[in-house]
Scaffold this active site. Sequence first.
Site, PDB file in Angstrom:
ATOM      1  CG  HIS A  34       3.233   3.333  11.837  1.00  0.00           C
ATOM      2  ND1 HIS A  34       2.693   2.883  10.868  1.00  0.00           N
ATOM      3  CD2 HIS A  34       2.830   3.921  12.051  1.00  0.00           C
ATOM      4  CE1 HIS A  34       2.202   3.833   9.796  1.00  0.00           C
ATOM      5  NE2 HIS A  34       2.253   4.540  10.699  1.00  0.00           N
ATOM      6  CD  GLU A  35       3.090   5.924  15.108  1.00  0.00           C
ATOM      7  OE1 GLU A  35       3.506   6.721  14.801  1.00  0.00           O
ATOM      8  OE2 GLU A  35       2.324   5.439  14.871  1.00  0.00           O
ATOM      9  CG  HIS A  64       6.620   7.976  11.550  1.00  0.00           C
ATOM     10  ND1 HIS A  64       5.684   8.145   9.852  1.00  0.00           N
ATOM     11  CD2 HIS A  64       4.989   7.459  12.500  1.00  0.00           C
ATOM     12  CE1 HIS A  64       4.650   7.557   9.441  1.00  0.00           C
ATOM     13  NE2 HIS A  64       4.378   7.324  11.179  1.00  0.00           N
TER      14      HIS A  64
END
Length: 361
Positions: free
Chosen positions: A14-15, A18
Amino acid sequence: MGFLLLLGPLVTIHEFGHYLVGRFFGVKADAFSIGFGKELAGFTDQRGTRWKLSALPLGGYVQFKGDMNAASMPDSSVRGSASEEPFDGSFHKAELWKRALIVFAGPATNIIVAIAIFAAFAMAIGKPVIAPVVGGFSEQSVARDAGLEIGDRITALNGKPVGDFYEVVDEILPFPGRELVMSVERDGDMVTIPITAQSVIRTDQFGNEGRVGQIGVMPNSGEFVQLGPLDSVSYAASECWKITTMMVSGLGQIISGDRSVKELGGPIKIAKYSGEQLSLGLLPFIGFVALISINLAFINLLPIPGLDGGHLAFYAAEAVRRKPVGARGQDMAFRVGMALVLGLMVFVTANDILSLPVFGS
């Protein structure tokens, strides 16, 4: 063990979503952390990004240049300056559409992971297909009592066409007590039968209980249909959408009082379920990973300040107003949002603890 194999990679992915999109747009990352709180171990790369493992393994974050904290609140030095000063690698000075894509990249990455898992299953095993034909009844069957017969082909529920038995299940299982109008084909004729789904407490092999809807119908045997790469991706995307709509329905039922808030789960329950799925084998565990990945994307896209969805809501307001939301408004929203998130975490964790056998639940 299952919890670490589940949450660690999903949070990292997820990170990393980003981070990668931020890097693509030239935004500098000051820190990439798995977990929150005190740093346990880490290193700084040649770009100046601090990669670290932190003490509380309940999430993670990327802190871009210009962020005041892990929630990506803008530092006071960059507030309101996005359109006034040249881009210098600061997240909050990037163009609005770029910031929105960077924020959306995290949940999008989780969705891509889930689609990839379901697509791989569809190509390797096939898509399960069962005709919506009544093959039998359970001992207690409201469908049989309502007039359904063996051999009836279910064609629609509440006017919504169904072409597969799994579609029938999807319209009944999540909605205990739901009133249904079932359209069936019988000997060439169309018959309409009103049914109210039973509310049943179902217990799995690990003793986990869940309230589901049931009408007491059993299908005939089905088959697995092999799918090519494109059809597998399409099928996987539809499965992700189906799971998401079930999550929305479940949340709506809790808000309306149709379901108990005790059904909400937190990190302890996820750890319990992940261990149970891992004990069943690799494939059930990977399927559970896909489910939690969708769940992680869904939660992060809720329009709560401090979550990805909250940031996207601010950017939507900025696009309409043609200027950022004021500093005071952002501060208040973030404080309220973080209080809601922390309050929810405390609540679901307490739910998890009270549901443990030691407490008699």
